[in-house]
Design an enzyme around this catalytic site. Structure first.
Site, PDB file in Angstrom:
ATOM      1  N   GLY A   6       0.795  -1.178   0.567  1.00 22.89           N
ATOM      2  CA  GLY A   6      -0.154  -0.081  -0.254  1.00 22.89           C
ATOM      3  C   GLY A   6       0.656   1.085  -0.064  1.00 22.89           C
ATOM      4  O   GLY A   6       0.700   1.860  -0.143  1.00 22.89           O
ATOM      5  N   CYS A   7       2.073   1.219   0.106  1.00 23.18           N
ATOM      6  CA  CYS A   7       3.361   2.128   0.169  1.00 23.18           C
ATOM      7  C   CYS A   7       3.782   2.045  -1.237  1.00 23.18           C
ATOM      8  O   CYS A   7       4.009   1.249  -1.790  1.00 23.18           O
ATOM      9  CB  CYS A   7       4.200   1.817   1.145  1.00 23.18           C
ATOM     10  SG  CYS A   7       3.884   2.304   2.897  1.00 23.18           S
ATOM     11  N   GLU A   8       3.621   3.796  -2.112  1.00 30.05           N
ATOM     12  CA  GLU A   8       4.572   3.695  -3.420  1.00 30.05           C
ATOM     13  C   GLU A   8       5.644   3.587  -3.599  1.00 30.05           C
ATOM     14  O   GLU A   8       5.925   2.857  -3.889  1.00 30.05           O
ATOM     15  CB  GLU A   8       3.543   4.787  -3.885  1.00 30.05           C
ATOM     16  CG  GLU A   8       3.944   5.514  -5.066  1.00 30.05           C
ATOM     17  CD  GLU A   8       3.502   6.591  -5.599  1.00 30.05           C
ATOM     18  OE1 GLU A   8       3.531   7.944  -5.887  1.00 30.05           O
ATOM     19  OE2 GLU A   8       2.273   7.028  -5.604  1.00 30.05           O
TER      20      GLU A   8
END
Length: 161
Positions: A69-71
């Site tokens: 979910g982290c870019e």
């Protein structure tokens, strides 16, 4: 995280050493961001504050420890001590992006070394509103930050120890 080789992940002593070496600086970062008079100064504090996180050795940058979910790439490890109501949770986390390291530092300053109850009741939205970051982060940074906070809460609630 059971698929991570023991030599490729932090040991209990690593959590203790990192926590004692950085916790004061991580907690101070929240106050620095809160007292910054504008977004540029808050951003600068975050960029500098991320340096309080010790870099992760290459062998700890395992795909199994990545926060989904982290870019940007971000890794999270967990260790707990104690039992039941006295259980404390410790985290090692870092990112390949400086601003994300600053955001991680804010979270670890509030959550590392805390009880399961504290972590589970921590309101990330209220915290970021209180230090003046609400609405200042891009949607992708906000989503990544919430993914990290959720991963921390999941570790605290699913910890078998």
């Amino acid at each position: 995280m059971s698929d991570i080789k023991p030599e490729s992940q932090p040991q209990a002593s690593d959590f203790a050493a990192r926590h004692s070496a950085s916790q004061d600086a991580l907690r101070a970062l929240g106050m620095q961001v809160e007292s910054a008079p504008n977004w540029q100064e808050k951003y600068r504090a975050l960029m500098l504050g991320g340096k309080a996180l010790m870099p992760l050795p290459d062998q700890w940058q395992q795909d199994a420890a990545r926060v989904r979910g982290c870019e940007s790439a971000a890794w999270l490890y967990h260790h707990s001590l104690g039992a039941d109501d006295n259980k404390r949770h410790y985290f090692i986390a870092a990112s390949d992006a400086r601003i994300v390291n600053g955001l991680i530092a804010l979270l670890l300053g509030q959550l590392s070394g805390q009880t399961t109850e504290h972590i589970c009741t921590f309101d990330i939205e209220a915290y970021f509103r209180s230090i003046g970051l609400e609405g200042q982060l891009s949607p992708s940074r906000t989503n990544g930050l919430y993914a990290l906070a959720q991963a921390i809460k999941a570790f605290a609630t699913q910890d078998p120890h």
